[in-house]
Design an enzyme around this catalytic site. Structure first.
Site, mmCIF file in Angstrom:
data_model
loop_
_atom_site.group_PDB
_atom_site.id
_atom_site.type_symbol
_atom_site.label_atom_id
_atom_site.label_comp_id
_atom_site.label_asym_id
_atom_site.label_seq_id
_atom_site.Cartn_x
_atom_site.Cartn_y
_atom_site.Cartn_z
ATOM 1 N N GLU A 166 37.424 38.466 5.083
ATOM 2 C CA GLU A 166 36.130 38.481 4.412
ATOM 3 C C GLU A 166 35.155 37.520 5.071
ATOM 4 O O GLU A 166 33.964 37.817 5.210
ATOM 5 C CB GLU A 166 36.320 38.126 2.936
ATOM 6 C CG GLU A 166 35.110 38.427 2.059
ATOM 7 C CD GLU A 166 34.088 37.306 2.023
ATOM 8 O OE1 GLU A 166 32.945 37.555 1.605
ATOM 9 O OE2 GLU A 166 34.437 36.170 2.420
ATOM 10 N N ASP B 158 41.496 34.559 3.414
ATOM 11 C CA ASP B 158 41.006 33.789 4.553
ATOM 12 C C ASP B 158 39.923 32.813 4.104
ATOM 13 O O ASP B 158 39.293 32.993 3.059
ATOM 14 C CB ASP B 158 40.489 34.707 5.662
ATOM 15 C CG ASP B 158 39.229 35.472 5.269
ATOM 16 O OD1 ASP B 158 39.134 35.914 4.096
ATOM 17 O OD2 ASP B 158 38.350 35.653 6.122
#
Length: 456
Positions: free
Chosen positions: A161, A98
């Site tokens: 994250e 991400d």
């Protein structure tokens, strides 16, 4: 199995280079912004893309959806393994797929979701460095080793994250057998510069408290009572300044102040720090000793919130109470609960003029310190020196990466190496994020060499 030499691995990385750049470019184009929904289709597509990239390197990668602590669906994660010999060491490779959002594309010089190579040797795009570069490193290193891979590999590519990893711990605990390893390589940090490699040696922990200072039962007129009664904002300021000596160093008893983990090969440059932080010309930097220790391994306190009456609309009263929030960064090896208690006791014991001081403890986050003497670290430092042609200048981080100490807590016997594709010009989380392509190539070679050395 014979260890592959660095010249042969360098040649293999070179031959595979265009594929790596293509993978990174396709990853950037996916726009894997977790803030737009960690469970959304675009995040699942991102995970499936990364899983396919890893499968091409012999990893039986698969996409699994995690669960949040409350049981709701969580992020799309990639897990998998490539087992070459049950008796060989096992290495877990971590990265995240991400990326940060792009609030205003107009602040970018290029389209943030179109990989753009420039004459400065950098590839621009959101996630180019953080952490598409980490995925590229793992893919390139596995490709370079090919059938000469001498360690078992497990992978975990996280999908949230940038959102604080809310389902990280439940996912690991549920899939513990897929994470058990001898060495964990976290490719989500960076180097001293594009030319000088680094291991990240430490991360500070953190704790927060809310403090209320009360002097009156209610506000009173400053003309009638001002003088013997100080307002709560002034008393709060006195309490805050009591934490420091004349040099700006914290004097709170019970706080650990360490030197850089593994020794200090190179200190930070004051001129660069001033420029990066836009420090006003006359300001003298607080604290003593190396800048590195002040930023990486010594504690610091920041007032991150203060409740006071706005200047506009203010009038002549003595404030009865003031409330502020302190965020404290903690030395890597100190327990956050211990540091928080020391701070609470100090604040209560140093109430200015006997004002009432109450402290509400908030969240804690553990720090992390590398074991500079472990075998994996020695292998990694040798590999970085071979790949970059210069000795590494290891560095700490002043901030926190919560999942690293949690990984160490759950797998206490694993040796953790924190590497990564970033450099000071990467602009991770900011407009015009980029990765230095020659440095990325060296990082791939370095990880391939690390895996080769660990096979011993």
């Amino acid at each position: 199995m014979a260890q592959v030499g660095s010249d042969e691995l360098r040649s293999r990385v070179e031959q595979d280079w265009q594929r790596v750049v293509d993978v990174l470019s396709k990853k950037i184009a996916l726009g894997s912004v977790s803030a737009l929904g960690i469970t959304a289709d675009h995040m699942k597509r991102s995970a499936e893309f990364v899983a396919e990239v890893l499968r091409e390197e012999g990893v039986d990668a698969r996409v699994v959806q995690s669960r949040n602590p409350d049981g709701t669906p969580g992020a799309w994660e990639i897990v998998g393994s490539r087992i070459v010999d049950p008796q060989a060491p096992t290495v877990l490779l971590y990265a995240h797929h991400d990326v940060q959002p792009v609030p205003d594309p107009k602040e970018w010089d290029t389209d943030p979701f179109v990989a753009t190579a420039k004459d400065d040797g950098r590839l621009y795009g959101r996630g180019a460095a953080d952490d598409g570069g980490g995925i590229a490193i793992h893919s390139g290193a596995l490709h370079a080793l090919g059938d000469d891979l001498g360690v078992n590999v497990k992978v975990f590519i996280e999908g949230e994250e940038e959102m604080g990893s809310p389902s990280f711990i439940p996912f690991i605990e549920e899939h513990a057998s897929e994470f058990e390893s001898d060495v964990i390589i976290v490719a989500d940090s960076g180097n001293w510069s594009a030319e000088i490699p680094s291991l990240t040696t430490s991360l500070r922990g953190n704790t927060c408290v809310d403090v209320t200072v009360r002097v009156l039962g209610h506000p009173v007129h400053s003309g009638q009572f001002g003088g013997p009664i100080l307002d709560a904002n002034t008393l709060a300021s006195m309490l805050i300044t009591s934490m420091y000596d004349k040099d700006g160093s914290l004097v709170v008893p019970g706080l650990l102040a360490e030197e850089p983990i593994g020794g200090l090969q190179r200190d930070l440059d004051e001129e660069s720090l001033r420029a990066d932080a836009a420090v006003v010309p006359g300001y003298r930097l607080a604290g003593t000793d190396s800048l590195a220790s002040r930023l990486w391994t010594k504690p610091s306190v920041t007032v991150i919130g203060f409740d006071a009456h706005p200047v506009d609309g203010s009038f002549n009263v003595i404030a009865d109470s003031a409330r502020f929030r302190l965020s404290m960064r903690i030395s890597p090896n100190q327990k956050p609960e211990e540091a928080q208690q020391a701070l609470v006791e100090f604040l209560k014991a140093n109430a200015p003029f006997g004002a009432e001081v109450s402290v509400e403890p908030l969240e804690n986050g553990k720090g992390w310190a590398m074991d500079p003497d472990c075998a994996a670290v020695k292998d990694a430092e040798e590999a970085l020196a071979e790949a970059f042609g210069v000795s590494p200048a290891n560095k700490g981080e002043g901030g926190s990466i919560p999942f690293i100490p949690e990984l160490q807590r759950i797998f206490p016997d694993a040796q953790v190496l924190v590497t990564g594709p970033e450099d000071p010009k990467a602009n991770a989380h900011s407009p015009n994020e980029s990765i230095d392509l020659p440095s990325l190539k060296k990082n791939i070679l370095a990880e391939a060499l690390i895996l080769s050395k660990l096979a011993k």
